[in-house]
Design an enzyme around this catalytic site. Structure first.
Site, short mmCIF file in Angstrom:
data_model
loop_
_atom_site.label_atom_id
_atom_site.label_comp_id
_atom_site.label_asym_id
_atom_site.label_seq_id
_atom_site.Cartn_x
_atom_site.Cartn_y
_atom_site.Cartn_z
N LYS A 210 -28.90 -84.77 13.78
CA LYS A 210 -28.09 -83.57 13.53
C LYS A 210 -28.74 -82.57 12.56
CE LYS A 210 -23.53 -85.53 14.54
NZ LYS A 210 -22.14 -85.64 14.06
N ASP B 49 -17.51 -80.68 14.51
CA ASP B 49 -16.79 -81.83 13.92
C ASP B 49 -15.55 -81.36 13.14
OD1 ASP B 49 -18.37 -83.86 14.91
OD2 ASP B 49 -19.71 -83.89 13.18
#
Ligand code: ATR
Length: 279
Positions: free
Chosen positions: A70, A106
């Site tokens: 990420k 997220d």
């Protein structure tokens, strides 16, 4: 049905075999009759850049990014949206003519899941853990005006988060239960409670009766923390919905349809295991 014109996307991780994203996206593709496919892409860290180039060259419309890529993916983006900038990491890439657009969904997924269980963000919130997921969740809660406190076994990681997110308060891990009475929301972002890991030790007896308890662990669907909260009559927010909701913006950008998260979607990704569904 996949034709010669199918749109292609996937999830890049290492390992990636545990990912439920292919089940989820291919369920939505089938539901909407879209000519497309979403595949697991197991890519070791040293080959990440090469894989990204290859996917773009092969005409993929985008990809999800999971552990451990990420942060490195963030550095490969040509454009970063506000969510990505807040977190310093991306989980969703859209490949366009002008380059790679990165975002971090997220926080969106976390807030959308809270909403599905009727929980409003904005009240005082205590976050357990200071990893990547914690940062996305904390940033999204702070953007909603919540006063957020973070506590982590390794205090230095919590302090690093507070440096990146001004206004975030830090509490010693040993003190984690002391601040509970004042909280509207408790969120576990540690790996404690996950299948194969120890349970989180957290005494909820000082909780206000209106406390909402969220866990981002979704295997098992009901963690020991959530079971305890449920037994005490507190509001419970299981983690699987966050995974499902965070996938919505990527799917919409790649395939042109905004999918919904409903009971069938929960069933598609949980298999025989019964999900705790929002009322
Ligand atoms: P990341 O999200 O960056 O991948 P991780 O290593 O998976 O991080 O750990 C997630 C969180 O679980 C961290 O906050 C970690 O605490 P540390 O920073 O102290 O490692 C927390 N965690 C993992 N095992 C733990 C344990 N046994 N007790 C307390 N916290 C734990």
């Amino acid at each position: 049905m996949i034709t010669g014109r199918a749109k292609l996307a996937g999830v890049i991780g290492w390992p990636v075999s545990h990912s439920r994203s292919p089940l989820l996206h291919n369920f939505w593709l089938a539901r909407h009759g879209i000519d497309g496919a979403y595949v697991p892409l197991a890519v070791p860290p040293e080959r990440f850049a090469e894989a990204l180039c290859g996917l773009r060259a092969a005409g993929f419309v985008g990809a999800n990014i999971t552990i451990p890529h990420k942060e490195i993916a963030y550095r490969h983006c040509d454009t970063l949206d506000a969510s990505a900038l807040r977190v310093g990491a991306v989980n969703t890439l859209v490949f366009s003519e002008s380059g790679i657009v990165g975002s971090n969904t997220d926080g969106y997924g976390f807030l959308a899941n809270l909403a599905a269980y009727g929980v409003k963000p904005g009240g005082p919130s205590l976050i357990l853990g200071a990893g990547g997921a914690a940062r996305a969740i904390i940033a999204s809660l702070m953007a909603e005006g919540a006063k957020v406190t973070v506590t982590n076994r390794t205090r230095g990681r919590a302090e690093a988060l507070a440096e990146a997110l001004p206004g975030l308060a830090v509490l010693d891990w040993q003190e984690r239960e002391a601040a509970l009475a004042d909280q509207a929301l408790l969120v576990n972002t540690t790996s404690l409670g996950m299948r194969g890991h120890a349970a989180l030790q957290f005494d909820l007896s000082q909780a206000a009766p209106t406390l909402a308890v969220a866990d981002i662990v979704y295997a098992p669907l009901e963690t020991p923390l959530l079971a305890d909260a449920q037994a005490r009559g507190l509001v419970v927010v299981p983690g699987l919905g966050m995974l499902l909701h965070q996938a919505v913006p990527g799917f919409a950008a790649w395939f042109g349809v905004r999918p919904v998260v409903d009971a069938e979607v929960f069933a598609a990704v949980t298999g025989p295991e019964q999900a705790t569904l929002p009322a």
